[in-house]
Structure formats: structure tokens, C-alpha cells
Design a protein around this motif. Structure first.
Motif, PDB file in Angstrom:
ATOM      1  N   GLY A  33     -40.821 -64.832 -16.891  1.00 14.51           N
ATOM      2  CA  GLY A  33     -42.154 -64.292 -17.132  1.00 14.51           C
ATOM      3  C   GLY A  33     -42.123 -63.156 -18.126  1.00 14.51           C
ATOM      4  O   GLY A  33     -41.122 -62.429 -18.219  1.00 14.51           O
ATOM      5  N   MET A  34     -43.200 -63.029 -18.875  1.00 18.38           N
ATOM      6  CA  MET A  34     -43.341 -61.921 -19.823  1.00 18.38           C
ATOM      7  C   MET A  34     -44.762 -61.403 -19.740  1.00 18.38           C
ATOM      8  O   MET A  34     -45.677 -62.100 -19.280  1.00 18.38           O
ATOM      9  N   GLY A  35     -44.939 -60.167 -20.195  1.00 17.12           N
ATOM     10  CA  GLY A  35     -46.281 -59.620 -20.128  1.00 17.12           C
ATOM     11  C   GLY A  35     -46.435 -58.327 -20.892  1.00 17.12           C
ATOM     12  O   GLY A  35     -45.480 -57.833 -21.498  1.00 17.12           O
ATOM     13  N   TRP A  36     -47.648 -57.810 -20.850  1.00 13.63           N
ATOM     14  CA  TRP A  36     -47.984 -56.541 -21.468  1.00 13.63           C
ATOM     15  C   TRP A  36     -48.489 -55.581 -20.396  1.00 13.63           C
ATOM     16  O   TRP A  36     -49.336 -55.947 -19.579  1.00 13.63           O
ATOM     17  N   VAL A  48     -51.628 -55.642 -17.869  1.00  7.44           N
ATOM     18  CA  VAL A  48     -52.751 -56.130 -18.662  1.00  7.44           C
ATOM     19  C   VAL A  48     -52.793 -57.655 -18.708  1.00  7.44           C
ATOM     20  O   VAL A  48     -53.829 -58.262 -18.459  1.00  7.44           O
ATOM     21  N   ALA A  49     -51.687 -58.269 -19.054  1.00  7.54           N
ATOM     22  CA  ALA A  49     -51.651 -59.721 -19.218  1.00  7.54           C
ATOM     23  C   ALA A  49     -50.233 -60.210 -18.984  1.00  7.54           C
ATOM     24  O   ALA A  49     -49.272 -59.482 -19.233  1.00  7.54           O
ATOM     25  N   ALA A  50     -50.127 -61.456 -18.538  1.00  9.76           N
ATOM     26  CA  ALA A  50     -48.812 -62.038 -18.269  1.00  9.76           C
ATOM     27  C   ALA A  50     -48.824 -63.509 -18.647  1.00  9.76           C
ATOM     28  O   ALA A  50     -49.879 -64.154 -18.636  1.00  9.76           O
ATOM     29  N   TYR A  60     -54.748 -62.316 -16.555  1.00 14.63           N
ATOM     30  CA  TYR A  60     -55.272 -61.094 -17.179  1.00 14.63           C
ATOM     31  C   TYR A  60     -55.881 -60.180 -16.122  1.00 14.63           C
ATOM     32  O   TYR A  60     -56.467 -60.639 -15.148  1.00 14.63           O
ATOM     33  N   THR A  61     -55.794 -58.894 -16.371  1.00 10.49           N
ATOM     34  CA  THR A  61     -56.531 -57.977 -15.541  1.00 10.49           C
ATOM     35  C   THR A  61     -58.014 -58.107 -15.901  1.00 10.49           C
ATOM     36  O   THR A  61     -58.357 -58.471 -17.045  1.00 10.49           O
ATOM     37  N   THR A  69     -56.003 -62.021 -25.528  1.00 10.46           N
ATOM     38  CA  THR A  69     -55.324 -63.301 -25.362  1.00 10.46           C
ATOM     39  C   THR A  69     -53.826 -63.114 -25.515  1.00 10.46           C
ATOM     40  O   THR A  69     -53.369 -62.600 -26.537  1.00 10.46           O
ATOM     41  N   ILE A  70     -53.087 -63.528 -24.488  1.00 13.75           N
ATOM     42  CA  ILE A  70     -51.628 -63.471 -24.541  1.00 13.75           C
ATOM     43  C   ILE A  70     -51.104 -64.847 -24.936  1.00 13.75           C
ATOM     44  O   ILE A  70     -51.647 -65.876 -24.511  1.00 13.75           O
TER      45      ILE A  70
END
Length: 119
Positions: A33-36, A48-50, A60-61, A69-70
Motif C-alpha cells: 500500500g501507498m498513500g499521502w 489524505v489518500a491511499a 480518500y478522506t 485523485t491518487i
């Protein structure tokens, strides 16, 4: 060990757009998994997003749904965050994060990139 390097932050007026990038290197085959994650001064971290590495599923939150958009380019080992209709409350340091197999949370972090939205 995974190395994450963010780019793309900056100063933008409210209503504007920015795209953040996160280049991953090292043991990226071990990621699921990756995210911001962002952090504003005086506040805690906000996820914020994953995105799932295997399925591409995204989350998304609520505060960014419909605006951010991720995405991920597996060939380039790069993740993106397209941010549209930016608001002053989006101002924060944005961190790229990644989770390795066997970990319940992100265990790899980038250095962060500043996003400032002026009103």
C-alpha cells in the motif's frame, strides 16, 4: 528498505491545482500500500489518500473527495496526487508513505513537500 522522494509542492491560489509525485526505489516489491499523509502546523497527521499496490483500489478522506485523485504508475514506481480546487485548509506538508508486507501501517516515509494555498 524503500526510499521515497516527493516533488511538486509549491504555492498556489485557492481554486488552483497542483500535482505531487513520489518516486519509490529499493525494495518496492515488498510494498502492498501507498498513500499521502499531510500535516499542518499545530495539527496531527491526516491520512489524505491511499492506493493498493496490487489492486489499485483507492481511498480518500472526506475533505478531499471529488477534488484529489491518487494514482500510481507501476512501471515507473511512481505515485501521484492530483489536487484540484485547492483550498487554504489544504495547506500542509504532504508526505508520501508506503507500507511493507507484515506491517499494519506505513513504515516508509518521504521527506515531505510543502503545499501552500493562498486565499
Amino acid at each position: 528498505q524503500v526510499q521515497l522522494v516527493e516533488s511538486g509542492g509549491g504555492l498556489v491560489q485557492a481554486g488552483g491545482s497542483l500535482r505531487l509525485s513520489c518516486a519509490a526505489s529499493g525494495r518496492t516489491f515488498n510494498l502492498y500500500g501507498m498513500g499521502w499523509v499531510r500535516q499542518a502546523p499545530g495539527d496531527g497527521r491526516e491520512y489524505v489518500a491511499a492506493i493498493s499496490v496490487s489492486t489499485g483500489d483507492t481511498h480518500y478522506t472526506d475533505s478531499v473527495k471529488g477534488r484529489f485523485t491518487i494514482s500510481r504508475d507501476s512501471a515507473k514506481n511512481t505515485m501521484y496526487l492530483q489536487m484540484n480546487s485547492l483550498k487554504p485548509e489544504d495547506t500542509a506538508v504532504y508526505y508520501c508513505a508506503a507500507a511493507s508486507l507484515g506491517n499494519d501501517d506505513y513504515d516508509n516515509w518521504g521527506q515531505g513537500t510543502q503545499v501552500t494555498v493562498s486565499s
